[in-house]
Design a protein around this motif. Structure first.
Motif, mmCIF file in Angstrom:
data_model
loop_
_atom_site.group_PDB
_atom_site.id
_atom_site.type_symbol
_atom_site.label_atom_id
_atom_site.label_comp_id
_atom_site.label_asym_id
_atom_site.label_seq_id
_atom_site.Cartn_x
_atom_site.Cartn_y
_atom_site.Cartn_z
ATOM 1 N N GLU A 181 0.833 -1.207 0.000
ATOM 2 C CA GLU A 181 0.000 0.000 0.000
ATOM 3 C C GLU A 181 0.866 1.255 0.000
ATOM 4 N N TRP A 182 1.897 1.234 0.815
ATOM 5 C CA TRP A 182 2.787 2.386 0.911
ATOM 6 C C TRP A 182 3.522 2.613 -0.402
ATOM 7 N N ALA A 183 4.119 1.558 -0.961
ATOM 8 C CA ALA A 183 4.905 1.688 -2.184
ATOM 9 C C ALA A 183 4.025 2.027 -3.388
ATOM 10 N N SER A 184 2.853 1.423 -3.484
ATOM 11 C CA SER A 184 1.996 1.693 -4.637
ATOM 12 C C SER A 184 1.516 3.138 -4.633
ATOM 13 N N GLY A 185 1.327 3.708 -3.452
ATOM 14 C CA GLY A 185 0.961 5.124 -3.370
ATOM 15 C C GLY A 185 2.062 6.022 -3.897
ATOM 16 N N ILE A 186 3.308 5.655 -3.600
ATOM 17 C CA ILE A 186 4.448 6.434 -4.084
ATOM 18 C C ILE A 186 4.556 6.312 -5.600
ATOM 19 N N VAL A 187 4.375 5.111 -6.130
ATOM 20 C CA VAL A 187 4.451 4.903 -7.585
ATOM 21 C C VAL A 187 3.345 5.686 -8.274
ATOM 22 N N GLU A 188 2.136 5.632 -7.730
ATOM 23 C CA GLU A 188 1.026 6.363 -8.357
ATOM 24 C C GLU A 188 1.293 7.864 -8.353
ATOM 25 N N ARG A 227 1.661 10.174 -11.613
ATOM 26 C CA ARG A 227 0.763 11.324 -11.758
ATOM 27 C C ARG A 227 1.554 12.580 -12.123
ATOM 28 N N VAL A 228 2.740 12.729 -11.535
ATOM 29 C CA VAL A 228 3.553 13.921 -11.776
ATOM 30 C C VAL A 228 4.390 13.802 -13.047
ATOM 31 N N GLN A 260 0.278 5.820 -19.022
ATOM 32 C CA GLN A 260 1.030 5.099 -17.992
ATOM 33 C C GLN A 260 0.236 5.018 -16.694
ATOM 34 N N LEU A 261 -0.354 6.131 -16.300
ATOM 35 C CA LEU A 261 -1.127 6.153 -15.066
ATOM 36 C C LEU A 261 -2.343 5.241 -15.169
ATOM 37 N N ALA A 262 -3.026 5.268 -16.304
ATOM 38 C CA ALA A 262 -4.188 4.397 -16.491
ATOM 39 C C ALA A 262 -3.774 2.927 -16.427
ATOM 40 N N TRP A 309 -1.228 1.652 -14.817
ATOM 41 C CA TRP A 309 -0.907 1.335 -13.416
ATOM 42 C C TRP A 309 -2.181 1.077 -12.624
ATOM 43 N N ARG A 310 -3.158 1.958 -12.783
ATOM 44 C CA ARG A 310 -4.407 1.823 -12.022
ATOM 45 C C ARG A 310 -5.192 0.571 -12.423
ATOM 46 N N GLU A 311 -5.072 0.156 -13.694
ATOM 47 C CA GLU A 311 -5.786 -1.023 -14.191
ATOM 48 C C GLU A 311 -4.954 -2.296 -14.084
ATOM 49 N N ASN A 312 -3.767 -2.194 -13.503
ATOM 50 C CA ASN A 312 -2.876 -3.340 -13.283
ATOM 51 C C ASN A 312 -2.568 -4.078 -14.592
#
Length: 68
Positions: free
Chosen positions: A34-41, A45-46, A52-54, A56-59
């Protein structure tokens, strides 16, 4: 590797990271994922593109187009 000292400070591979320091007695545990995936997201995002973001969110995998 996570190490906890007597004051509740978390050392991640020898470095203290402010986002994982917990000193409250009343908190919900956070998994490393949870911690690492928040950092990656946040990074994507930035610095990433919308595709790429889509992905990541859709795995799902994302492969960028290579242009010469």
């Amino acid at each position: 590797m996570l190490r906890f000292d007597a004051e509740g400070i978390v050392a991640v591979r020898g470095f203290d990271h402010p986002e994982v320091i917990r000193q409250d007695d009343d908190f919900e545990p956070v998994s490393v994922w949870e911690w690492a995936s928040g950092i990656v997201e946040e990074y994507l995002r930035v610095f990433g593109g919308p595709e790429q973001l889509a992905a990541w969110r859709e795995n799902r995998p994302y492969v960028a187009d290579v242009t010469a």
